[in-house]
Scaffold this motif. Structure first.
Motif, PDB file in Angstrom:
ATOM      1  N   LYS A 214      34.504 -47.342  26.043  1.00 32.75           N
ATOM      2  CA  LYS A 214      34.669 -48.796  26.004  1.00 32.75           C
ATOM      3  C   LYS A 214      35.934 -49.206  26.752  1.00 32.75           C
ATOM      4  N   ALA A 215      36.960 -48.356  26.690  1.00 32.62           N
ATOM      5  CA  ALA A 215      38.220 -48.646  27.371  1.00 32.62           C
ATOM      6  C   ALA A 215      38.164 -48.298  28.855  1.00 32.62           C
ATOM      7  N   GLY A 216      37.001 -47.795  29.300  1.00 30.78           N
ATOM      8  CA  GLY A 216      36.833 -47.506  30.720  1.00 30.78           C
ATOM      9  C   GLY A 216      37.185 -46.094  31.130  1.00 30.78           C
ATOM     10  N   TYR A 217      37.304 -45.190  30.161  1.00 32.65           N
ATOM     11  CA  TYR A 217      37.680 -43.817  30.474  1.00 32.65           C
ATOM     12  C   TYR A 217      36.442 -42.932  30.619  1.00 32.65           C
ATOM     13  N   THR A 218      36.341 -42.265  31.747  1.00 36.19           N
ATOM     14  CA  THR A 218      35.308 -41.259  31.970  1.00 36.19           C
ATOM     15  C   THR A 218      36.029 -39.928  32.139  1.00 36.19           C
ATOM     16  N   LEU A 219      36.089 -39.171  31.077  1.00 38.70           N
ATOM     17  CA  LEU A 219      36.921 -37.963  31.036  1.00 38.70           C
ATOM     18  C   LEU A 219      36.075 -36.710  30.892  1.00 38.70           C
ATOM     19  N   SER A 220      36.658 -35.590  31.240  1.00 40.59           N
ATOM     20  CA  SER A 220      36.011 -34.297  31.021  1.00 40.59           C
ATOM     21  C   SER A 220      36.186 -33.885  29.563  1.00 40.59           C
ATOM     22  N   ALA A 221      35.419 -32.890  29.148  1.00 34.95           N
ATOM     23  CA  ALA A 221      35.540 -32.392  27.774  1.00 34.95           C
ATOM     24  C   ALA A 221      36.941 -31.840  27.528  1.00 34.95           C
ATOM     25  N   ASN A 222      37.521 -31.184  28.540  1.00 35.73           N
ATOM     26  CA  ASN A 222      38.884 -30.662  28.397  1.00 35.73           C
ATOM     27  C   ASN A 222      39.881 -31.782  28.149  1.00 35.73           C
ATOM     28  N   GLU A 223      39.754 -32.866  28.897  1.00 41.06           N
ATOM     29  CA  GLU A 223      40.675 -33.992  28.738  1.00 41.06           C
ATOM     30  C   GLU A 223      40.504 -34.649  27.372  1.00 41.06           C
ATOM     31  N   VAL A 224      39.270 -34.788  26.935  1.00 39.28           N
ATOM     32  CA  VAL A 224      39.011 -35.400  25.623  1.00 39.28           C
ATOM     33  C   VAL A 224      39.611 -34.556  24.505  1.00 39.28           C
ATOM     34  N   HIS A 246      45.592 -48.885  32.034  1.00 39.70           N
ATOM     35  CA  HIS A 246      44.571 -47.846  32.181  1.00 39.70           C
ATOM     36  C   HIS A 246      45.261 -46.604  32.718  1.00 39.70           C
ATOM     37  N   LEU A 247      45.450 -45.645  31.863  1.00 41.82           N
ATOM     38  CA  LEU A 247      46.261 -44.475  32.182  1.00 41.82           C
ATOM     39  C   LEU A 247      45.401 -43.228  32.241  1.00 41.82           C
ATOM     40  N   SER A 248      45.903 -42.216  32.893  1.00 39.22           N
ATOM     41  CA  SER A 248      45.209 -40.926  32.911  1.00 39.22           C
ATOM     42  C   SER A 248      45.337 -40.267  31.545  1.00 39.22           C
ATOM     43  N   ALA A 249      44.497 -39.267  31.302  1.00 36.07           N
ATOM     44  CA  ALA A 249      44.569 -38.544  30.031  1.00 36.07           C
ATOM     45  C   ALA A 249      45.944 -37.905  29.857  1.00 36.07           C
ATOM     46  N   GLY A 250      46.479 -37.349  30.956  1.00 36.27           N
ATOM     47  CA  GLY A 250      47.804 -36.727  30.888  1.00 36.27           C
ATOM     48  C   GLY A 250      48.890 -37.723  30.528  1.00 36.27           C
TER      49      GLY A 250
END
Length: 403
Positions: A214-224, A246-250
């Motif tokens: 919903k926040a616009g994040y399309t992440l990999s399983a590792n990032e999640v 809107h920030l990166s997972a890191g």
């Protein structure tokens, strides 16, 4: 080239032949799956029995133990469990094949031999679903894990079309339900079987994935999983939507690990500070809160994070800066710090300006302050006819006691 010749006596040759046959049998998946079973009604929960299976090879011993309802073991009755002695023959019937156990039970504890009868039609149906590497060993494991065709078809229907047999067995062994898989895939993420195993192992729930999406994040399983393992929850991600960050997972992980609250981020942005994650972390680590930053702006200065940190670390508060601004002087950050570190009153430059000194340097201001020169002293000198003096002349007069 000279060839080396080996000679074996007859006993050694026979032993080697036997070893080759045994190894061939161990590698042959057509060798029947058999072993010993043991049962104990006292080691399981109410209405269940503990069934243990043991198989041995030349190099290893395999033991599996699980609790089953008595009703799941066809041919085994509660009377068999309660009598002093009973010869038994029962089966664990699964889609992959049947586990047949023969032996005896004494007062709820027993044992005997088991054999596994694989179901050929199971292999055929699994092949239609894309699993074409099913041998008897895997069928035996699938039977014990109760991997049935209904379960596998549900997985395929949910979109797990590239699932391999090992992943299928891992999903079942971890008790990953079709409901969980449907919830994850319903969040908008197209994770693989291996991804689902990783997410489940780390306790990632579908609600967290929905908030990320919903926040616009399309992440990999590792990032999640990294976000989840670092305590970055759905609320933290959701609250960042308000200031439109809107920030990166890191970056999310680093901000959270440094204790940067979403409220801090939002308030800084509301006050006009468009800062990157590194700047936000630096401000937070130095204790510079949004109120301090806002008060500096109201004092008439627009500083970058590094300058704000310098002021804060030297104990310079916004009131001090505002008072200096009111004096008519425009000092740099370093000059403000220097004045503050020398204990100079923020009203001092204004006093000197009122006495006609509006272009003094910070060293001049500091030297005059350190020698006790103020606006009143300059006024007394002027009243005595000593006007238009340089800062150095005024200081020398003060040092020589001229008043």
């Amino acid at each position: 080239m000279q060839l080396m010749k080996f000679r074996f006596n007859e006993p050694v040759a026979i032993s080697l032949c036997v070893l080759v046959v045994l190894i061939a049998q161990a590698a042959d998946t057509s060798v029947p799956t058999t072993g010993n079973w043991s049962l104990n009604r006292w080691m399981a929960g109410s209405g269940k029995v503990q069934l243990s299976l043991k198989r041995s090879t030349m190099t290893s011993t395999w033991v599996e133990s699980s609790d089953y309802r008595v009703e799941d073991l066809k041919g085994l009755s509660r009377d068999d469990m309660n009598t002093l002695h009973s010869n038994v023959h029962f089966e664990l019937q699964r889609d992959a094949g049947n586990l047949v156990c023969v032996g005896s039970i004494v007062a709820g504890v027993g044992g005997g031999r088991f054999s596994f009868s694989p179901n050929p039609s199971f292999v055929t149906e699994m092949g239609k679903l894309g699993f074409d590497d099913i041998n008897e060993s895997r069928m035996f494991q699938m039977a014990l894990m109760d991997i049935n065709l209904v379960y596998v078809r549900q997985l395929v229907k949910l979109g797990l079309r590239d699932l391999n047999t090992r992943e299928l067995m891992d999903l079942k062994s971890r008790n990953i339900t079709t409901d969980y898989i449907a919830e994850v895939r319903g969040s908008g993420y197209d994770f693989s079987g291996a991804d689902l195993i990783q997410l489940n192992d780390h306790g990632v729930e579908g609600s967290f994935l929905r908030e990320l999406r919903k926040a616009g994040y399309t992440l990999s399983a590792n990032e999640v999983t990294e976000l989840h393992d670092h305590g970055v929850d759905a609320r933290y991600v959701r609250d960042l939507q308000s200031p439109k960050y809107h920030l990166s997972a890191g970056d999310l992980i680093r901000l959270h690990d440094h204790g940067v609250s979403t409220e801090t981020i939002a308030r800084l942005k509301q006050n006009g500070y468009e800062l990157d994650p590194e700047q936000l972390i630096q401000l937070n680590d130095h204790g510079v809160d949004p109120r301090f930053a806002a008060d500096l702006k109201r004092a008439g200065v627009n500083l970058d994070p590094k300058q704000m940190i310098q002021l804060h670390d030297h104990g310079v508060n916004p009131d001090f800066v505002r008072a200096l601004q009111d004096s008519g002087y425009h000092f740099s950050t370093d000059e403000i710090i220097s004045l503050h570190d020398h204990g100079i009153s923020p009203e001092f430059p204004k006093q000197l300006q009122a006495s006609g000194y509006s272009r003094l340097t910070v060293p001049d201001l500091t030297s005059m302050w350190d020698n006790g020169v103020n606006g009143e002293y300059i006024a007394r000198l002027a009243a005595g006819g000593m006007k238009g003096l340089t800062p150095e002349q005024i200081i020398k007069l003060k040092q020589h006691g001229v008043d």
